[in-house]
Scaffold this motif. Sequence first.
Motif, mmCIF file in Angstrom:
data_model
loop_
_atom_site.group_PDB
_atom_site.id
_atom_site.type_symbol
_atom_site.label_atom_id
_atom_site.label_comp_id
_atom_site.label_asym_id
_atom_site.label_seq_id
_atom_site.Cartn_x
_atom_site.Cartn_y
_atom_site.Cartn_z
ATOM 1 N N ASN A 150 0.810 -1.239 0.094
ATOM 2 C CA ASN A 150 -0.020 -0.115 -0.086
ATOM 3 C C ASN A 150 0.734 1.289 -0.045
ATOM 4 O O ASN A 150 1.920 1.427 0.592
ATOM 5 N N PHE A 151 0.245 2.285 -0.595
ATOM 6 C CA PHE A 151 0.920 3.613 -0.488
ATOM 7 C C PHE A 151 2.288 3.833 -1.501
ATOM 8 O O PHE A 151 3.244 4.657 -1.140
ATOM 9 N N THR A 152 2.298 2.943 -2.535
ATOM 10 C CA THR A 152 3.112 3.098 -3.646
ATOM 11 C C THR A 152 2.517 4.178 -4.498
ATOM 12 O O THR A 152 1.158 4.437 -4.704
ATOM 13 N N LYS A 153 3.335 5.141 -4.911
ATOM 14 C CA LYS A 153 2.955 6.201 -5.535
ATOM 15 C C LYS A 153 3.601 6.439 -6.878
ATOM 16 O O LYS A 153 4.894 6.221 -7.183
ATOM 17 N N PHE A 154 2.929 7.046 -7.804
ATOM 18 C CA PHE A 154 3.382 7.293 -9.200
ATOM 19 C C PHE A 154 3.205 8.808 -9.341
ATOM 20 O O PHE A 154 1.906 9.368 -9.289
ATOM 21 N N LEU A 155 4.171 9.460 -10.129
ATOM 22 C CA LEU A 155 4.068 10.792 -10.301
ATOM 23 C C LEU A 155 3.842 11.110 -11.870
ATOM 24 O O LEU A 155 4.838 10.551 -12.584
ATOM 25 N N THR A 156 2.905 11.707 -12.354
ATOM 26 C CA THR A 156 2.695 11.846 -13.839
ATOM 27 C C THR A 156 3.002 13.570 -14.066
ATOM 28 O O THR A 156 2.616 14.134 -13.391
ATOM 29 N N ASP A 157 3.509 13.623 -15.315
ATOM 30 C CA ASP A 157 3.633 15.162 -15.632
ATOM 31 C C ASP A 157 2.296 15.696 -16.182
ATOM 32 O O ASP A 157 1.332 14.943 -16.311
#
Length: 159
Positions: free
Chosen positions: A126-133
């Motif tokens: 849980n709480f894996t994060k992905f950042l997109t532009d």
Amino acid sequence: MTSVFDFKATAIGGTEQSLGQYRGKALLIVNTASKCGFTGQYAGLEALHRDYADKPFEVLGFPCNQFGAQEPGKAAEIASFCSTTYGVDFPMFDKVEVNGPNRHPLYAWLTSEKKGFLGSRDIKWNFTKFLTDREGRVIARYAPQVEPSAIAADIEKLI
């Protein structure tokens, strides 16, 4: 070319939404859980949401029950918990699977774009994060133990 804006997901209220509504914004997409050691990160995610409320940025939460059954509730229970316990006001979606044969298409794409530790596609917890532009490309993947505040500098580069 596929982008994050090409996907749809069911909002926690039950309506299907296009992620295209966030076109032009950087996104932090997080698989969440209400009964996890990292659940306190809801506060940090909400802080990012508020700190950048007037910027082209949004946090999107995707509850998931695949890790230790730490998100057992129904959508209404999850929404109530997030709101009353952490004041969550950022968009939340219905429960999804992030691994396996029933992996949500969004997560199939995210995990193919940015692999995890040792090149694994699977989400580890849980709480894996992905950042997109702002163009909808995956820029970074963050492990569960990375606090939301530690991502602020990366967000600022995109907005």
